[in-house]
Motif scaffolding. Structure first.
Motif, PDB file in Angstrom:
ATOM      1  N   GLY A 127     -15.243  47.880  83.625  1.00 55.84           N
ATOM      2  CA  GLY A 127     -14.846  46.695  84.368  1.00 55.84           C
ATOM      3  C   GLY A 127     -13.967  47.056  85.551  1.00 55.84           C
ATOM      4  N   ILE A 128     -14.243  46.442  86.691  1.00 53.35           N
ATOM      5  CA  ILE A 128     -13.501  46.709  87.929  1.00 53.35           C
ATOM      6  C   ILE A 128     -12.859  45.410  88.407  1.00 53.35           C
ATOM      7  CG2 ILE A 128     -13.605  47.656  90.259  1.00 53.35           C
ATOM      8  CD1 ILE A 128     -14.543  49.639  88.124  1.00 53.35           C
ATOM      9  N   VAL A 129     -11.549  45.471  88.652  1.00 54.05           N
ATOM     10  CA  VAL A 129     -10.801  44.297  89.089  1.00 54.05           C
ATOM     11  C   VAL A 129      -9.971  44.672  90.311  1.00 54.05           C
ATOM     12  CG1 VAL A 129      -9.111  42.525  88.443  1.00 54.05           C
ATOM     13  CG2 VAL A 129     -10.617  43.530  86.691  1.00 54.05           C
ATOM     14  N   SER A 130      -9.869  43.755  91.260  1.00 54.08           N
ATOM     15  CA  SER A 130      -8.970  43.894  92.404  1.00 54.08           C
ATOM     16  C   SER A 130      -7.960  42.761  92.363  1.00 54.08           C
ATOM     17  CB  SER A 130      -9.753  43.853  93.724  1.00 54.08           C
ATOM     18  OG  SER A 130      -8.870  43.798  94.831  1.00 54.08           O
ATOM     19  N   LEU A 131      -6.686  43.090  92.622  1.00 56.24           N
ATOM     20  CA  LEU A 131      -5.632  42.085  92.710  1.00 56.24           C
ATOM     21  C   LEU A 131      -4.821  42.338  93.963  1.00 56.24           C
ATOM     22  CD1 LEU A 131      -4.349  42.162  89.018  1.00 56.24           C
ATOM     23  CD2 LEU A 131      -5.655  40.295  90.069  1.00 56.24           C
ATOM     24  N   LEU A 132      -4.328  41.279  94.570  1.00 58.95           N
ATOM     25  CA  LEU A 132      -3.503  41.399  95.767  1.00 58.95           C
ATOM     26  C   LEU A 132      -2.049  41.117  95.406  1.00 58.95           C
ATOM     27  CD1 LEU A 132      -4.407  41.957  98.745  1.00 58.95           C
ATOM     28  CD2 LEU A 132      -3.956  39.552  99.189  1.00 58.95           C
ATOM     29  N   GLY A 133      -1.151  41.978  95.891  1.00 56.05           N
ATOM     30  CA  GLY A 133       0.265  41.762  95.667  1.00 56.05           C
ATOM     31  C   GLY A 133       0.791  40.589  96.480  1.00 56.05           C
ATOM     32  N   ARG A 134       2.008  40.146  96.129  1.00 54.98           N
ATOM     33  CA  ARG A 134       2.584  38.980  96.820  1.00 54.98           C
ATOM     34  C   ARG A 134       3.849  39.309  97.612  1.00 54.98           C
ATOM     35  NH1 ARG A 134       2.763  34.116  92.492  1.00 54.98           N
ATOM     36  NH2 ARG A 134       3.933  35.686  91.312  1.00 54.98           N
TER      37      ARG A 134
END
Length: 280
Positions: A127-134
């Motif tokens: 599984g591949i996930v991308s998240l953006l920091g805040r």
């Protein structure tokens, strides 16, 4: 740490080795990735290749042709970040292809899928996930809630799970890694273009590094030609920041993981120049 492929440690036969290639910048970055893939497979014993390609198109965005070129070269999956929509044409790929993701904490209506899975030659999936920091980034939804939602949706038998956390602040990256420790195989940071020397295995078995670095021209300022960046900084005279061309390197981080548990066993940094590939 400047490792040639021949210096990578031997991979135990029961483990799966994956790599996240850091922010690909411009044509030089795309070129060295395509050049490197066969060597990563054969000499580095890399089983799965994931690349962050959000800066591939002249430093901002990804074109359809570049996407196809990376996939045809052997990149298994592509992650993106805050420059995801700089080339509008990629929206079609984001909504139809099964090996490219948007940041999962973007609004639900944003084009793209929140995660993807890739199949390995041994029959299990990753599984591949991308998240953006805040922190110091554009306003986005909560990455912690997005991670919870995506992991809940991911198939239970998909035990190896890679999170590309695209963020500015090291604190932001460390917090999400601790939050996800034991629930994902690796949390590897991108966006700052500067590799960090903090690779580790957290107590719960999650591999972590604040930033895997940039893939592109290092005789530059974060991939851009030095002179116009300096001139604009010193004078405020507007200039076009073109992608540089010299000292092109691939920067990435590899993780050896146990397919039966999803736990990370080892992690290491890798930096390659074209001369390294020619001499291997």
């Amino acid at each position: 740490m400047h490792l040639k492929l021949s210096q990578l440690p031997a991979k135990p036969s029961n483990l799966h080795r994956l790599i996240l290639i850091g922010d690909i910048v411009g044509k030089p970055g795309v070129s060295i990735v395509c050049q490197s893939v066969p060597w990563l497979r054969s000499v580095g014993h890399i089983d799965s290749i994931v690349a962050n390609a959000e800066n591939a198109a002249d430093g901002a965005g990804l074109t359809v042709n570049q996407y196809k070129k990376l996939v045809e070269a052997g990149v298994d999956a592509i992650t993106l970040g805050d420059h995801i929509y700089k080339k509008r044409e990629i929206a079609t790929v984001l909504t139809t292809a099964g090996n490219i993701v948007k940041p999962a904490n973007f609004p639900p209506g944003a084009p793209g899928q929140e995660f993807c899975t890739i199949q390995t030659s041994l029959g299990f999936s990753i599984g591949i996930v991308s998240l953006l920091g805040r922190v110091f980034m554009r306003p986005v939804d909560c990455p912690f809630l997005a991670a919870d939602r995506v992991l809940e949706r991911m198939p239970e038998d998909c035990r190896i799970r890679l999170v590309d956390f695209h963020g500015e602040a090291t604190s932001d990256k460390q917090i999400i890694a601790r939050y996800l420790d034991g629930r994902v195989t690796a949390v590897l940071g991108t966006h700052t273009h500067v590799p960090t020397a903090d690779e580790s295995i957290l107590p719960g078995g999650t591999a972590f590094q604040c930033d895997v670095g940039m893939t592109g021209p290092y005789e530059s300022i974060l991939g851009r030609s030095i002179t116009p960046v300096l001139n604009t900084t010193l004078t405020f005279d507007p200039n076009s920041f073109h992608v540089a061309t010299e000292d092109v390197r691939l920067s990435g981080t590899w993780v050896d993981c146990d397919p039966s548990t999803g736990k990370a066993i080892a992690i290491g940094r890798l930096v390659l120049r074209s001369s390294d590939l020619e001499g291997s």
